[in-house]
Design a protein around this motif. Structure first.
Motif, PDB file in Angstrom:
ATOM      1  N   VAL A  52       0.831  -1.202   0.000  1.00 30.29           N
ATOM      2  CA  VAL A  52       0.000   0.000   0.000  1.00 30.29           C
ATOM      3  C   VAL A  52       0.871   1.259   0.000  1.00 30.29           C
ATOM      4  CG1 VAL A  52      -1.837   1.250   1.185  1.00 30.29           C
ATOM      5  CG2 VAL A  52      -1.854  -1.242   1.164  1.00 30.29           C
ATOM      6  N   LEU A  53       1.959   1.239   0.727  1.00 31.07           N
ATOM      7  CA  LEU A  53       2.870   2.385   0.731  1.00 31.07           C
ATOM      8  C   LEU A  53       3.446   2.616  -0.662  1.00 31.07           C
ATOM      9  CD1 LEU A  53       4.744   1.786   4.106  1.00 31.07           C
ATOM     10  CD2 LEU A  53       3.114   3.604   3.616  1.00 31.07           C
ATOM     11  N   ALA A  54       3.850   1.536  -1.333  1.00 26.79           N
ATOM     12  CA  ALA A  54       4.421   1.669  -2.675  1.00 26.79           C
ATOM     13  C   ALA A  54       3.384   2.150  -3.681  1.00 26.79           C
ATOM     14  CB  ALA A  54       5.019   0.334  -3.117  1.00 26.79           C
ATOM     15  N   MET A  55       2.173   1.656  -3.584  1.00 26.77           N
ATOM     16  CA  MET A  55       1.110   2.120  -4.481  1.00 26.77           C
ATOM     17  C   MET A  55       0.805   3.603  -4.245  1.00 26.77           C
ATOM     18  SD  MET A  55      -1.416  -1.209  -4.369  1.00 26.77           S
ATOM     19  CE  MET A  55      -2.777  -0.289  -5.037  1.00 26.77           C
ATOM     20  N   SER A  56       0.861   4.025  -2.981  1.00 29.15           N
ATOM     21  CA  SER A  56       0.654   5.436  -2.657  1.00 29.15           C
ATOM     22  C   SER A  56       1.767   6.280  -3.269  1.00 29.15           C
ATOM     23  CB  SER A  56       0.611   5.626  -1.140  1.00 29.15           C
ATOM     24  OG  SER A  56      -0.443   4.865  -0.561  1.00 29.15           O
ATOM     25  N   HIS A  57       2.986   5.769  -3.197  1.00 30.98           N
ATOM     26  CA  HIS A  57       4.145   6.434  -3.826  1.00 30.98           C
ATOM     27  C   HIS A  57       3.896   6.645  -5.315  1.00 30.98           C
ATOM     28  CE1 HIS A  57       8.515   6.909  -4.871  1.00 30.98           C
ATOM     29  NE2 HIS A  57       8.114   6.290  -5.976  1.00 30.98           N
ATOM     30  N   VAL A  58       3.388   5.620  -5.987  1.00 27.78           N
ATOM     31  CA  VAL A  58       3.154   5.695  -7.433  1.00 27.78           C
ATOM     32  C   VAL A  58       2.078   6.738  -7.760  1.00 27.78           C
ATOM     33  CG1 VAL A  58       2.324   4.426  -9.456  1.00 27.78           C
ATOM     34  CG2 VAL A  58       3.923   3.339  -7.856  1.00 27.78           C
ATOM     35  N   LEU A  59       0.994   6.743  -6.982  1.00 31.34           N
ATOM     36  CA  LEU A  59      -0.075   7.723  -7.232  1.00 31.34           C
ATOM     37  C   LEU A  59       0.462   9.145  -7.247  1.00 31.34           C
ATOM     38  CD1 LEU A  59      -3.212   6.585  -5.163  1.00 31.34           C
ATOM     39  CD2 LEU A  59      -2.851   6.420  -7.621  1.00 31.34           C
ATOM     40  N   GLU A  88       0.590  12.125  20.226  1.00 31.90           N
ATOM     41  CA  GLU A  88       0.370  12.280  21.658  1.00 31.90           C
ATOM     42  C   GLU A  88       0.353  10.942  22.382  1.00 31.90           C
ATOM     43  OE1 GLU A  88      -3.223  14.469  21.963  1.00 31.90           O
ATOM     44  OE2 GLU A  88      -2.379  16.326  21.092  1.00 31.90           O
ATOM     45  N   ALA A  89      -0.039   9.888  21.653  1.00 31.70           N
ATOM     46  CA  ALA A  89      -0.063   8.547  22.249  1.00 31.70           C
ATOM     47  C   ALA A  89       1.299   7.871  22.223  1.00 31.70           C
ATOM     48  CB  ALA A  89      -1.081   7.679  21.518  1.00 31.70           C
ATOM     49  N   GLY A  90       2.295   8.559  21.647  1.00 35.06           N
ATOM     50  CA  GLY A  90       3.645   8.004  21.613  1.00 35.06           C
ATOM     51  C   GLY A  90       3.979   7.250  20.346  1.00 35.06           C
ATOM     52  N   PHE A  91       3.136   7.395  19.315  1.00 35.89           N
ATOM     53  CA  PHE A  91       3.364   6.713  18.045  1.00 35.89           C
ATOM     54  C   PHE A  91       3.725   7.711  16.954  1.00 35.89           C
ATOM     55  CE2 PHE A  91       0.033   4.038  20.183  1.00 35.89           C
ATOM     56  CZ  PHE A  91       0.896   3.016  20.532  1.00 35.89           C
ATOM     57  N   LYS A  92       4.232   7.189  15.856  1.00 36.05           N
ATOM     58  CA  LYS A  92       4.596   8.045  14.742  1.00 36.05           C
ATOM     59  C   LYS A  92       3.332   8.677  14.145  1.00 36.05           C
ATOM     60  CE  LYS A  92       9.048   7.406  14.732  1.00 36.05           C
ATOM     61  NZ  LYS A  92       9.748   6.656  13.680  1.00 36.05           N
ATOM     62  N   PRO A  93       3.345   9.992  13.913  1.00 33.31           N
ATOM     63  CA  PRO A  93       2.141  10.656  13.397  1.00 33.31           C
ATOM     64  C   PRO A  93       1.843  10.335  11.934  1.00 33.31           C
ATOM     65  CG  PRO A  93       3.956  12.205  13.566  1.00 33.31           C
ATOM     66  CD  PRO A  93       4.433  10.933  14.203  1.00 33.31           C
ATOM     67  N   ILE A  94       2.850   9.795  11.224  1.00 30.84           N
ATOM     68  CA  ILE A  94       2.697   9.449   9.814  1.00 30.84           C
ATOM     69  C   ILE A  94       2.919   7.960   9.641  1.00 30.84           C
ATOM     70  CG2 ILE A  94       3.676   9.776   7.499  1.00 30.84           C
ATOM     71  CD1 ILE A  94       4.400  12.601   8.319  1.00 30.84           C
ATOM     72  N   VAL A  95       2.142   7.335   8.782  1.00 30.11           N
ATOM     73  CA  VAL A  95       2.304   5.901   8.521  1.00 30.11           C
ATOM     74  C   VAL A  95       3.694   5.634   7.961  1.00 30.11           C
ATOM     75  CG1 VAL A  95       1.439   3.905   7.263  1.00 30.11           C
ATOM     76  CG2 VAL A  95      -0.153   5.666   8.033  1.00 30.11           C
ATOM     77  N   GLU A  96       4.343   4.612   8.477  1.00 30.66           N
ATOM     78  CA  GLU A  96       5.644   4.197   7.966  1.00 30.66           C
ATOM     79  C   GLU A  96       5.718   2.685   7.951  1.00 30.66           C
ATOM     80  OE1 GLU A  96       8.651   5.672  10.576  1.00 30.66           O
ATOM     81  OE2 GLU A  96       8.074   4.365  12.231  1.00 30.66           O
ATOM     82  N   LYS A 127       8.309   8.980  -0.419  1.00 27.85           N
ATOM     83  CA  LYS A 127       9.296   9.003  -1.495  1.00 27.85           C
ATOM     84  C   LYS A 127      10.221   7.783  -1.478  1.00 27.85           C
ATOM     85  CE  LYS A 127       9.482  13.992  -2.331  1.00 27.85           C
ATOM     86  NZ  LYS A 127      10.303  15.226  -2.281  1.00 27.85           N
ATOM     87  N   LYS A 128      10.488   7.256  -0.299  1.00 19.02           N
ATOM     88  CA  LYS A 128      11.421   6.124  -0.201  1.00 19.02           C
ATOM     89  C   LYS A 128      10.759   4.772  -0.444  1.00 19.02           C
ATOM     90  CE  LYS A 128      11.027   6.074   4.871  1.00 19.02           C
ATOM     91  NZ  LYS A 128      11.736   6.362   6.128  1.00 19.02           N
ATOM     92  N   TYR A 129       9.429   4.747  -0.497  1.00 16.38           N
ATOM     93  CA  TYR A 129       8.722   3.471  -0.646  1.00 16.38           C
ATOM     94  C   TYR A 129       8.404   3.201  -2.120  1.00 16.38           C
ATOM     95  CZ  TYR A 129       8.183   4.028   4.398  1.00 16.38           C
ATOM     96  OH  TYR A 129       8.420   4.207   5.740  1.00 16.38           O
ATOM     97  N   THR A 130       9.411   2.902  -2.875  1.00 16.22           N
ATOM     98  CA  THR A 130       9.251   2.663  -4.309  1.00 16.22           C
ATOM     99  C   THR A 130       8.730   1.254  -4.575  1.00 16.22           C
ATOM    100  OG1 THR A 130      11.490   1.793  -4.572  1.00 16.22           O
ATOM    101  CG2 THR A 130      11.211   4.193  -4.744  1.00 16.22           C
ATOM    102  N   PRO A 131       8.157   1.002  -5.763  1.00 12.40           N
ATOM    103  CA  PRO A 131       7.738  -0.360  -6.109  1.00 12.40           C
ATOM    104  C   PRO A 131       8.896  -1.356  -6.058  1.00 12.40           C
ATOM    105  CG  PRO A 131       6.699   1.207  -7.575  1.00 12.40           C
ATOM    106  CD  PRO A 131       7.686   1.989  -6.770  1.00 12.40           C
ATOM    107  N   GLU A 132      10.096  -0.898  -6.411  1.00 12.50           N
ATOM    108  CA  GLU A 132      11.268  -1.790  -6.363  1.00 12.50           C
ATOM    109  C   GLU A 132      11.597  -2.175  -4.921  1.00 12.50           C
ATOM    110  OE1 GLU A 132      10.851   0.101 -10.076  1.00 12.50           O
ATOM    111  OE2 GLU A 132      11.070   1.089  -8.104  1.00 12.50           O
ATOM    112  N   TRP A 133      11.449  -1.210  -4.009  1.00 11.45           N
ATOM    113  CA  TRP A 133      11.631  -1.507  -2.591  1.00 11.45           C
ATOM    114  C   TRP A 133      10.571  -2.508  -2.128  1.00 11.45           C
ATOM    115  CZ3 TRP A 133       7.745  -0.290   0.957  1.00 11.45           C
ATOM    116  CH2 TRP A 133       8.046  -0.507   2.309  1.00 11.45           C
ATOM    117  N   ALA A 134       9.328  -2.291  -2.521  1.00 10.91           N
ATOM    118  CA  ALA A 134       8.235  -3.168  -2.091  1.00 10.91           C
ATOM    119  C   ALA A 134       8.373  -4.568  -2.676  1.00 10.91           C
ATOM    120  CB  ALA A 134       6.893  -2.555  -2.486  1.00 10.91           C
ATOM    121  N   THR A 193      -2.467  -2.557  12.242  1.00 16.12           N
ATOM    122  CA  THR A 193      -3.100  -1.259  12.463  1.00 16.12           C
ATOM    123  C   THR A 193      -2.585  -0.238  11.466  1.00 16.12           C
ATOM    124  OG1 THR A 193      -3.541  -1.628  14.814  1.00 16.12           O
ATOM    125  CG2 THR A 193      -3.355   0.652  14.104  1.00 16.12           C
ATOM    126  N   GLU A 194      -1.290  -0.242  11.236  1.00 16.81           N
ATOM    127  CA  GLU A 194      -0.711   0.694  10.270  1.00 16.81           C
ATOM    128  C   GLU A 194      -1.129   0.360   8.839  1.00 16.81           C
ATOM    129  OE1 GLU A 194       1.727   3.667  11.444  1.00 16.81           O
ATOM    130  OE2 GLU A 194      -0.200   3.072  12.297  1.00 16.81           O
TER     131      GLU A 194
END
Length: 544
Positions: A74-81, A396-404, A107-114, A157-158
């Protein structure tokens, strides 16, 4: 996004992706009908699943993804969009916040990475993302059951969060053929002057501190056993919930329930949980009782009433509303249950203009006049009122605010497999394992067998129908195998409906083995959901 789940306008969609979800193995015929309509209208349907599930009969393409790596896809597909400028800029501007931060992370989640992580070809990832971008807003990743994506892995969850963001990039929310924040019917409430409500509990809800982003209204079911083991949880009532077999490793669950001062099971059969309970309160089955009116949410909201169809079979059983009312009276809080089921239903119906008699005659009534207006986004229950690519709540809950990207907790070696589970269309969890006509179908088609890929089976000297030993860190089981190309080489699939250990359930007892026997008692850190697919096993052929 401030909601537990969205729905989808499947029948009008032009491109649909399912991740670990199978309408063909579910229990809602309407879902299959909507998907069949989409297919008839020319929609492309992609299944992302280590197992070719029964929705495959309607699918255009199956992506046999490496288990636990959906998030990377999903991250790689988002990168492509974004790279191909196929995201909906106007929707993002009007209805979201934090896009720039998210785009930078992607930017770092390329299809080649995925490709290296998922095992899926980079060109396939790129092609599907571009096709979905071109089909927007009538393109979507289906929201999964309650938005959970199976609650299977450390990163589930992510994954759900990334899917919500992908659909936002497509701008498909509240669009025909897209994702839908459904409308709800306006139902009446009891007069508090006549029917007072009890005070809110002084103690915080169990799990609210450990898992602060879990929805407060839903709670964290797995926390009960954890706190029982710690001596904090003293009593529990389980209603039609076989926690001892399905909420965690059965050995751990048995120990947890044994430490509580009071365990009550309300059920129609002597489940494993009922066996461990101090008291069992026998309920009637669903066709022997009337129920509270159900509000139906969706594009067109409505109401439904499940009604008694047969006379009560066993004289000592009671419907659930009577059980709760009598318990309340016995506990000295009967004043909060000073109404009947009919009075409650009449009150709920009052704002609709529909009579109780009309609803009883029709069973289900939809409200086309309250159909949501497509193209209009509601104000969401997030702090900003919008879809949040960057979440202060997570921060605020101690998690990353952006999906990674987050790795699965465990991964198989060359001589082992990841154990996964899923549903079969004829059963509903383990609740139906004691129904003779359904279990006979299991026996006729050997449906309790585990699935193994033919390449791995050949290397292990295993043939279709052989008896094998499956061993994990928690248990050892013997079972026959189904050799099939419908399963990823790194996975073993176990249907989730078997392994009944209650001898009172004579039909289901001794058929197959329980998947949860092999699952360590472990939760992912965001929502407290069980990491039920974070299981590594080895398989070998044995005599039998």
């Amino acid at each position: 996004m401030g909601v537990t789940a969205t729905s989808a306008d499947i029948s009008n969609a032009k491109y649909i992706m399912f991740i670990g979800r199978s309408y063909g193995d579910g229990i809602r015929p309407s879902s299959v009908q909507a998907l069949a309509s989409a297919k008839d209208n020319g929609a492309k349907i992609v299944i992302v699943d280590p197992r070719l599930n029964n929705t495959g009969n309607l699918a255009t393409e199956w992506l046999a993804i490496r288990p636990g790596t959906d998030l990377a896809l999903v991250l790689a597909m988002s990168h492509v969009l974004i790279k191909e400028n196929l995201h909906d800029r106007q929707f993002i501007k009007n209805y979201t916040i934090g896009f720039e931060e998210y785009a930078k992370e992607l930017k770092k989640y390329t299809p080649e990475w995925a490709e290296k992580i998922t095992g899926l070809p980079a060109d396939a990832i790129t092609r599907i993302a571009i096709d979905m971008g071109k089909a927007k807003p009538k393109a979507l990743i289906e929201q999964s059951w309650r938005g959970a994506f199976g609650c299977n892995y450390e990163n589930s969850t992510e994954t759900g969060r990334a899917v919500a963001m992908f659909n936002a990039l497509l701008g498909n929310y509240q669009q025909k053929g897209g994702s839908i924040f459904g409308g709800k019917p306006s139902l009446g409430k009891l007069d508090k002057a006549k029917h007072p409500s009890p005070k809110e509990p002084e103690l915080s809800k169990a799990g609210s501190k450990e898992f602060p982003i879990a929805y407060p209204t839903n709670g964290v079911a797995t926390i009960v056993a954890k706190e029982a083991l710690e001596g904090k949880m003293k009593a529990a009532i389980y209603y039609h919930s076989n926690a001892a077999l399905g909420y965690g490793n059965p050995k751990v669950m048995k120990e947890a329930l044994s430490k509580m001062d009071l365990v009550v099971a309300i059920d129609v059969q002597m489940s494993e949980t009922a066996q461990l309970a101090h008291y069992v309160l026998p309920e009637v089955s669903y066709i022997e009782r009337d129920e509270v009116i159900e509000g139906l949410s969706g594009k067109v909201p409505g109401i439904a009433l499940r009604q008694q169809m047969v006379d009560k079979v066993h004289p000592e059983t009671k419907p659930i509303h009577e059980i709760y009312t009598e318990l309340a009276k016995a506990c000295g809080v009967g004043q909060y249950f000073n109404f009947t089921l009919d009075e409650l239903n009449e009150t709920m119906l009052a704002p609709t203009g529909i009579t109780y008699k009309q609803l009883r005659e029709k069973g289900t009534i939809m409200f086309p006049n309250e159909e949501i207006t497509l193209g209009e986004m509601p104000k969401l229950k997030t702090p900003s009122g919008k879809i949040e690519f960057y979440s202060e709540t997570y921060k605020e809950a101690g998690f990353k605010p952006i999906v990674e990207w987050i790795e699965p907790k465990v991964s198989p070696a060359d001589d082992s497999f990841r154990l996964i589970t899923g549903k079969q269309a004829i059963h509903s969890h383990t609740q139906t394992a004691n129904i003779p006509i359904l279990m006979q179908i299991t026996k006729d088609y050997d449906l309790e067998r585990i699935w193994i890929n033919p390449v791995r089976a050949k290397a292990l000297g295993i043939k279709d129908g052989d008896m094998v030993e499956l061993k994990s860190s928690e248990a050892t089981s013997k079972i026959r195998v189904k050799v099939t190309e419908r399963i990823h080489p790194e996975a073993i699939f176990v249907p989730s409906h078997y392994g009944i250990t209650s001898k009172d359930l004579k039909t289901g007892y001794g058929i197959g083995f329980g998947y949860m026997e092999h699952v360590p008692f472990d939760f992912e850190k965001w929502s407290g959901s069980g990491n039920i697919h974070e299981v590594i096993v080895k398989v070998r052929k044995v005599n039998g």
